[in-house]
Design an enzyme around this catalytic site. Structure first.
Site, PDB file in Angstrom:
ATOM      1  N   CYS A  85       0.835  -1.201   0.000  1.00 43.30           N
ATOM      2  CA  CYS A  85       0.000   0.000   0.000  1.00 43.30           C
ATOM      3  C   CYS A  85       0.875   1.258   0.000  1.00 43.30           C
ATOM      4  CB  CYS A  85      -1.009  -0.033   1.148  1.00 43.30           C
ATOM      5  SG  CYS A  85      -2.373   1.143   0.904  1.00 43.30           S
ATOM      6  N   HIS A 190      -3.756  -5.012  -0.747  1.00 45.11           N
ATOM      7  CA  HIS A 190      -3.329  -5.605   0.530  1.00 45.11           C
ATOM      8  C   HIS A 190      -3.325  -7.127   0.421  1.00 45.11           C
ATOM      9  CE1 HIS A 190      -3.366  -2.025   3.196  1.00 45.11           C
ATOM     10  NE2 HIS A 190      -4.226  -1.564   2.289  1.00 45.11           N
ATOM     11  N   GLU A 192      -2.397  -9.192   2.565  1.00 44.28           N
ATOM     12  CA  GLU A 192      -2.800  -9.745   3.864  1.00 44.28           C
ATOM     13  C   GLU A 192      -4.312  -9.729   4.061  1.00 44.28           C
ATOM     14  OE1 GLU A 192      -2.708  -5.357   4.788  1.00 44.28           O
ATOM     15  OE2 GLU A 192      -1.671  -6.713   3.405  1.00 44.28           O
TER      16      GLU A 192
END
Length: 208
Positions: A85, A190, A192
């Protein structure tokens, strides 16, 4: 192998930490730190970033010596670093969020606001979007083209050299969502928060 997630107070990084720990298990030791010696001794670094370009750059600069340690890691020792990001956006020379702010200058380019076509597209761009893989990036190994990834951003990294772009996503225009240049890897999305496909990208980075 030691993978360090840089903790410089740039928002909540618990999901990054949890995902890396889930994937690493017996393969790598995951450490979250701002300790310069530990960062220098790492095999790989993850640079997360949430909030504005300026707030993240300011937070990095507040930790004395951190910029130099990261620079040495990337440009001298040529070890792998993954920016996530705003972590990716800071690779640029300059960002224009809030005010003109100098970036890390690792990949020539700028960070500017997504063209939302006079309000036709909502900003921030939030949610799942398909990615178009443009080159055989090491972190996209066994990741299918047009996979869905999770995004939260209003600004995009626009590199000068288009050959570093490894993937784009369509949102108003073709927005750069991943780059690879030698030992530098970055994702605007992202990983994750991108389910199994995101974990695959994390796994590929750990396995580099």
């Amino acid at each position: 192998m030691k993978v360090t997630i840089v903790d410089y107070s740039s928002g909540n990084i618990s999901s990054v930490v949890n995902s890396f720990k889930e994937v690493a298990q017996n393969k790598a030791k995951i450490e979250i730190t701002s300790d310069l010696e530990k960062i220098k001794a790492s095999d790989k670094i993850v640079l997360p970033g949430q909030g504005s370009f300026k707030s993240c750059v300011d937070a990095l600069n507040k930790i004395s010596g951190l910029n130099d340690a990261l620079n040495e890691f990337v440009t001298v020792n040529k070890k792998p670093l993954l920016g996530i990001c705003v972590g990716l956006q800071m690779f640029a020379d300059v960002g224009y969020e809030e005010t003109e702010t100098k970036g890390l200058g690792w990949i020539s380019g700028k960070v500017s606001k997504i063209d939302n076509q006079n309000g036709k597209y909502k900003l921030p761009h939030i949610g799942w979007n398909q990615i178009n893989i443009l080159k055989d990036s090491k972190i996209f190994k066994q990741v299918e083209n047009n996979s869905h990834m999770y995004f939260v951003h209003s600004y995009e990294f626009v590199p000068t050299d288009k050959t570093v772009i490894s993937a784009t996503t369509n949102y108003s225009t073709k927005v750069v969502c991943s780059v690879e240049k030698e030992n530098l890897f970055g994702t605007q999305f992202h990983p994750e928060k991108s389910d199994k496909t995101g974990l695959k990208i994390i796994n590929n980075f750990i396995n580099l």
